[in-house]
Write an enzyme that holds these catalytic residues in place. Structure first.
Site, PDB file in Angstrom:
ATOM      1  N   ARG A  37       2.665 -11.794  66.334  1.00  7.07           N
ATOM      2  CA  ARG A  37       2.753 -13.246  66.069  1.00  7.07           C
ATOM      3  C   ARG A  37       3.245 -14.020  67.294  1.00  7.07           C
ATOM      4  O   ARG A  37       2.895 -15.177  67.466  1.00  7.07           O
ATOM      5  CB  ARG A  37       3.673 -13.492  64.859  1.00  7.07           C
ATOM      6  CG  ARG A  37       3.720 -14.951  64.377  1.00  7.07           C
ATOM      7  CD  ARG A  37       4.466 -15.073  63.056  1.00  7.07           C
ATOM      8  NE  ARG A  37       4.434 -16.421  62.488  1.00  7.07           N
ATOM      9  CZ  ARG A  37       5.485 -17.251  62.453  1.00  7.07           C
ATOM     10  NH1 ARG A  37       6.646 -16.869  62.943  1.00  7.07           N
ATOM     11  NH2 ARG A  37       5.366 -18.451  61.919  1.00  7.07           N
ATOM     12  N   ILE A  63       2.376 -23.383  63.212  1.00  7.20           N
ATOM     13  CA  ILE A  63       1.921 -22.073  62.744  1.00  7.20           C
ATOM     14  C   ILE A  63       2.665 -21.875  61.427  1.00  7.20           C
ATOM     15  O   ILE A  63       3.879 -22.053  61.344  1.00  7.20           O
ATOM     16  CB  ILE A  63       2.228 -20.946  63.767  1.00  7.20           C
ATOM     17  CG1 ILE A  63       1.847 -19.557  63.230  1.00  7.20           C
ATOM     18  CG2 ILE A  63       3.680 -20.927  64.210  1.00  7.20           C
ATOM     19  CD1 ILE A  63       1.889 -18.444  64.305  1.00  7.20           C
ATOM     20  N   SER A  64       1.933 -21.542  60.358  1.00  5.85           N
ATOM     21  CA  SER A  64       2.545 -21.434  59.029  1.00  5.85           C
ATOM     22  C   SER A  64       3.612 -20.350  59.002  1.00  5.85           C
ATOM     23  O   SER A  64       3.584 -19.390  59.775  1.00  5.85           O
ATOM     24  CB  SER A  64       1.487 -21.102  57.976  1.00  5.85           C
ATOM     25  OG  SER A  64       0.521 -22.115  57.896  1.00  5.85           O
ATOM     26  N   GLN A  65       4.536 -20.530  58.064  1.00  6.54           N
ATOM     27  CA  GLN A  65       5.580 -19.523  57.824  1.00  6.54           C
ATOM     28  C   GLN A  65       4.915 -18.215  57.368  1.00  6.54           C
ATOM     29  O   GLN A  65       4.001 -18.243  56.538  1.00  6.54           O
ATOM     30  CB  GLN A  65       6.474 -20.089  56.719  1.00  6.54           C
ATOM     31  CG  GLN A  65       7.681 -19.272  56.397  1.00  6.54           C
ATOM     32  CD  GLN A  65       8.485 -19.899  55.258  1.00  6.54           C
ATOM     33  OE1 GLN A  65       8.332 -21.095  54.971  1.00  6.54           O
ATOM     34  NE2 GLN A  65       9.311 -19.108  54.623  1.00  6.54           N
TER      35      GLN A  65
END
Ligand code: SAH
Length: 213
Positions: A37, A63-65
């Site tokens: 990530r 950026i999404s959790q």
């Protein structure tokens, strides 16, 4: 940036955090354990990449959790070879999770800067979505429809009709619906004209905006 044992150790811990929060799909947890990530984020955030948090990326987006990515992926019930449309490519992290689940991924992004950046990044990394377009996700991708599933990764004020229409019968649309907060919503197409709707708690996304930027 490099991917080291330290990073993979942090990913294992992140997977444990997601298990505690209720994620149970083994294939999704494996994807979280494998995908670097920190490569999907600005290098200044490298030290934070394996916290279960959203972070800023380019063009004022996030950026999404990881929990959100895992939760949406679980609702999709991805099977290998399925054709999945993603609205909001962003950093490409959700795309990468779907690719590791062996889906054929079609993805739309409305921010030109992000679209170009992530497309190039995928090439470098060897991630191969079927198709990436710079466009407006409200319209879906009619030329490639129907899809087994559609996932929207930005907060939609309401559910776009075009997306429901691009699902196969039996297909699933996972979409956060709402203005400030969103309710994670799952639609299952049960026939040509009918949909079953279920709701799953509150989330917070950047807004799904109309047209291209
Ligand atoms: N899946 C991404 C989430 C990024 S945030 C990730 O994990 O990184 C949501 C993304 O949706 C942003 O990149 C935003 O630009 C994009 N977006 C917003 N409205 C859109 C629209 N109408 N069509 C396509 N993408 C859109």
């Amino acid at each position: 940036m490099k991917d080291t044992l330290k990073h993979s150790g942090m990913r294992n811990k992140l997977a444990e955090v997601l298990i505690e929060k209720g994620i149970s799909d083994k294939k999704i947890l494996d994807a979280i354990r494998l995908i670097p990530r920190h490569f999907f984020m600005d290098s200044s955030f490298e030290g934070h990449a394996y916290q279960d948090k959203a972070f800023p990326i380019a063009a004022g987006q996030t950026i999404s959790q990881p929990y959100t990515v895992a939760f949406q992926s679980e609702l999709l019930q991805v099977k290998p070879g399925q054709k999945i449309l993603e609205i909001g490519t962003g950093s490409g992290y959700q795309t990468a999770v779907l690719l590791l689940l062996r889906a054929q991924v079609y993805s739309i992004e409305r921010q030109l800067e992000l679209f170009k950046k992530t497309k190039l990044f995928f090439k470098k990394m060897g991630y191969r979505p079927k198709k990436m377009i710079f466009g407006d996700g409200y319209k879906g991708m009619p030329e490639e429809a129907p899809f087994d599933s559609i996932v929207v990764t930005a907060g939609a004020p309401e559910t776009p009709k075009a997306l429901l229409g691009q699902l196969k019968v039996g297909g699933r649309l996972v979409i956060p619906v709402g203005d400030e907060d969103q309710i994670m919503t799952l639609y299952v197409r049960t026939s040509a004209t009918e949909f079953e709707k279920k709701e799953f708690g509150n989330f917070r996304f950047v807004p799904l905006l109309e047209d291209k930027n």
